[in-house]
Design a protein around this motif. Sequence first.
Motif, PDB file in Angstrom:
ATOM      1  N   LYS A 119      10.565   7.898  -1.937  1.00  0.00           N
ATOM      2  CA  LYS A 119      11.871   7.261  -2.085  1.00  0.00           C
ATOM      3  C   LYS A 119      11.792   5.829  -2.631  1.00  0.00           C
ATOM      4  CE  LYS A 119      16.227   6.689   0.303  1.00  0.00           C
ATOM      5  NZ  LYS A 119      16.962   6.958   1.529  1.00  0.00           N
ATOM      6  N   ASN A 120      10.946   4.990  -2.081  1.00  0.00           N
ATOM      7  CA  ASN A 120      10.875   3.591  -2.512  1.00  0.00           C
ATOM      8  C   ASN A 120      10.390   3.463  -3.955  1.00  0.00           C
ATOM      9  OD1 ASN A 120      11.780   2.740  -0.029  1.00  0.00           O
ATOM     10  ND2 ASN A 120       9.732   2.361   0.769  1.00  0.00           N
ATOM     11  N   ALA A 121       9.336   4.183  -4.291  1.00  0.00           N
ATOM     12  CA  ALA A 121       8.793   4.107  -5.657  1.00  0.00           C
ATOM     13  C   ALA A 121       9.783   4.681  -6.660  1.00  0.00           C
ATOM     14  CB  ALA A 121       7.456   4.839  -5.745  1.00  0.00           C
ATOM     15  N   ALA A 122      10.455   5.759  -6.301  1.00  0.00           N
ATOM     16  CA  ALA A 122      11.445   6.358  -7.205  1.00  0.00           C
ATOM     17  C   ALA A 122      12.614   5.402  -7.414  1.00  0.00           C
ATOM     18  CB  ALA A 122      11.935   7.687  -6.640  1.00  0.00           C
ATOM     19  N   GLY A 123      13.048   4.741  -6.354  1.00  0.00           N
ATOM     20  CA  GLY A 123      14.115   3.755  -6.472  1.00  0.00           C
ATOM     21  C   GLY A 123      13.726   2.614  -7.394  1.00  0.00           C
ATOM     22  N   PHE A 124      12.492   2.152  -7.269  1.00  0.00           N
ATOM     23  CA  PHE A 124      12.006   1.089  -8.140  1.00  0.00           C
ATOM     24  C   PHE A 124      11.991   1.538  -9.598  1.00  0.00           C
ATOM     25  CE2 PHE A 124       8.347  -0.705 -10.422  1.00  0.00           C
ATOM     26  CZ  PHE A 124       8.756  -2.028 -10.491  1.00  0.00           C
ATOM     27  N   LEU A 125      11.510   2.749  -9.848  1.00  0.00           N
ATOM     28  CA  LEU A 125      11.463   3.260 -11.215  1.00  0.00           C
ATOM     29  C   LEU A 125      12.865   3.412 -11.811  1.00  0.00           C
ATOM     30  CD1 LEU A 125       8.616   5.906 -10.859  1.00  0.00           C
ATOM     31  CD2 LEU A 125       8.520   3.733 -12.090  1.00  0.00           C
ATOM     32  N   MET A 161       0.825  -1.202   0.000  1.00  0.00           N
ATOM     33  CA  MET A 161       0.000   0.000   0.000  1.00  0.00           C
ATOM     34  C   MET A 161       0.864   1.260   0.000  1.00  0.00           C
ATOM     35  SD  MET A 161      -3.087   0.878  -0.089  1.00  0.00           S
ATOM     36  CE  MET A 161      -4.340   1.974   0.425  1.00  0.00           C
ATOM     37  N   ARG A 162       1.972   1.205   0.734  1.00  0.00           N
ATOM     38  CA  ARG A 162       2.860   2.363   0.838  1.00  0.00           C
ATOM     39  C   ARG A 162       3.453   2.713  -0.526  1.00  0.00           C
ATOM     40  NH1 ARG A 162       8.072   2.667   4.816  1.00  0.00           N
ATOM     41  NH2 ARG A 162       9.006   4.468   3.828  1.00  0.00           N
ATOM     42  N   SER A 163       3.909   1.697  -1.253  1.00  0.00           N
ATOM     43  CA  SER A 163       4.481   1.948  -2.580  1.00  0.00           C
ATOM     44  C   SER A 163       3.436   2.466  -3.546  1.00  0.00           C
ATOM     45  CB  SER A 163       5.121   0.672  -3.124  1.00  0.00           C
ATOM     46  OG  SER A 163       6.238   0.310  -2.342  1.00  0.00           O
ATOM     47  N   THR A 164       2.210   2.016  -3.392  1.00  0.00           N
ATOM     48  CA  THR A 164       1.130   2.489  -4.255  1.00  0.00           C
ATOM     49  C   THR A 164       0.907   3.985  -4.057  1.00  0.00           C
ATOM     50  OG1 THR A 164       0.092   0.321  -4.100  1.00  0.00           O
ATOM     51  CG2 THR A 164      -1.265   2.114  -4.931  1.00  0.00           C
ATOM     52  N   LYS A 165       0.923   4.427  -2.819  1.00  0.00           N
ATOM     53  CA  LYS A 165       0.771   5.859  -2.536  1.00  0.00           C
ATOM     54  C   LYS A 165       1.947   6.653  -3.100  1.00  0.00           C
ATOM     55  CE  LYS A 165      -2.015   5.586   1.642  1.00  0.00           C
ATOM     56  NZ  LYS A 165      -2.073   5.853   3.083  1.00  0.00           N
ATOM     57  N   GLN A 166       3.155   6.123  -2.939  1.00  0.00           N
ATOM     58  CA  GLN A 166       4.335   6.803  -3.458  1.00  0.00           C
ATOM     59  C   GLN A 166       4.277   6.904  -4.977  1.00  0.00           C
ATOM     60  OE1 GLN A 166       7.965   5.074  -2.016  1.00  0.00           O
ATOM     61  NE2 GLN A 166       7.405   5.346   0.125  1.00  0.00           N
ATOM     62  N   PHE A 167       3.930   5.801  -5.607  1.00  0.00           N
ATOM     63  CA  PHE A 167       3.839   5.814  -7.065  1.00  0.00           C
ATOM     64  C   PHE A 167       2.725   6.760  -7.511  1.00  0.00           C
ATOM     65  CE2 PHE A 167       2.474   4.110 -11.203  1.00  0.00           C
ATOM     66  CZ  PHE A 167       3.675   4.224 -11.872  1.00  0.00           C
ATOM     67  N   GLY A 168       1.615   6.796  -6.788  1.00  0.00           N
ATOM     68  CA  GLY A 168       0.521   7.710  -7.104  1.00  0.00           C
ATOM     69  C   GLY A 168       0.945   9.165  -7.010  1.00  0.00           C
ATOM     70  N   LEU A 169       1.764   9.476  -6.029  1.00  0.00           N
ATOM     71  CA  LEU A 169       2.267  10.845  -5.873  1.00  0.00           C
ATOM     72  C   LEU A 169       3.164  11.229  -7.049  1.00  0.00           C
ATOM     73  CD1 LEU A 169       2.287  13.307  -4.047  1.00  0.00           C
ATOM     74  CD2 LEU A 169       4.165  12.275  -2.785  1.00  0.00           C
ATOM     75  N   ILE A 170       4.049  10.310  -7.441  1.00  0.00           N
ATOM     76  CA  ILE A 170       4.906  10.566  -8.605  1.00  0.00           C
ATOM     77  C   ILE A 170       4.054  10.707  -9.860  1.00  0.00           C
ATOM     78  CG2 ILE A 170       6.676   9.553 -10.097  1.00  0.00           C
ATOM     79  CD1 ILE A 170       7.873   8.295  -7.524  1.00  0.00           C
ATOM     80  N   LEU A 171       3.062   9.872  -9.991  1.00  0.00           N
ATOM     81  CA  LEU A 171       2.163   9.935 -11.141  1.00  0.00           C
ATOM     82  C   LEU A 171       1.381  11.245 -11.170  1.00  0.00           C
ATOM     83  CD1 LEU A 171       1.498   8.071 -13.490  1.00  0.00           C
ATOM     84  CD2 LEU A 171      -0.391   7.177 -12.166  1.00  0.00           C
ATOM     85  N   ALA A 172       0.965  11.730 -10.007  1.00  0.00           N
ATOM     86  CA  ALA A 172       0.232  13.002  -9.936  1.00  0.00           C
ATOM     87  C   ALA A 172       1.114  14.166 -10.396  1.00  0.00           C
ATOM     88  CB  ALA A 172      -0.265  13.246  -8.517  1.00  0.00           C
ATOM     89  N   VAL A 173       2.369  14.167  -9.966  1.00  0.00           N
ATOM     90  CA  VAL A 173       3.289  15.226 -10.386  1.00  0.00           C
ATOM     91  C   VAL A 173       3.527  15.145 -11.895  1.00  0.00           C
ATOM     92  CG1 VAL A 173       5.668  16.056 -10.181  1.00  0.00           C
ATOM     93  CG2 VAL A 173       4.376  15.462  -8.134  1.00  0.00           C
ATOM     94  N   THR A 174       3.656  13.924 -12.405  1.00  0.00           N
ATOM     95  CA  THR A 174       3.830  13.734 -13.844  1.00  0.00           C
ATOM     96  C   THR A 174       2.611  14.248 -14.607  1.00  0.00           C
ATOM     97  OG1 THR A 174       5.176  11.783 -13.402  1.00  0.00           O
ATOM     98  CG2 THR A 174       4.311  12.012 -15.625  1.00  0.00           C
ATOM     99  N   PHE A 175       1.432  13.987 -14.084  1.00  0.00           N
ATOM    100  CA  PHE A 175       0.200  14.441 -14.722  1.00  0.00           C
ATOM    101  C   PHE A 175       0.118  15.967 -14.731  1.00  0.00           C
ATOM    102  CE2 PHE A 175      -4.402  15.418 -14.547  1.00  0.00           C
ATOM    103  CZ  PHE A 175      -4.744  14.938 -15.799  1.00  0.00           C
TER     104      PHE A 175
END
Length: 117
Positions: free
Chosen positions: A53-59, A1-15
């Motif tokens: 941090k975690n989602a960005a590292g994964f990307l 769930m934590r990574s999903t929120k992180q990825f969603g935040l990155i996706l929102a900024v991208t949008f």
Amino acid sequence: MRSTKQFGLILAVTFIGEILRFLIPLPIPASIYGLVIMLIVLKTGIVKLEQVKNAAGFLIEIMPLMFIPAAVGILVSWDALKDIYIPIIFITITTTIIVMVVTGRITQFIIRIEKRK
């Protein structure tokens, strides 16, 4: 769930970057707008580094996979490129070296400034 929120935040900024590219009539890619927005929200503390941090590292880890479609596109376009492949290779190597040198110099400059502080 934590990574999903992180990825969603990155996706929102991208949008938001995509929206800015649509609204601002400049020849700047949406990804650049997104990077600038992410830098601003991280530097101002609106978003903490731990929040992405975690989602960005994964990307970053899967980034090489993102180049596969581009490589396939070059293979598909080989007929159009085969007559000019030598200049393309030369330009690619030259610009890669230039980018590496400039990036290294800027990094050294920033390290020197940080050591003075």
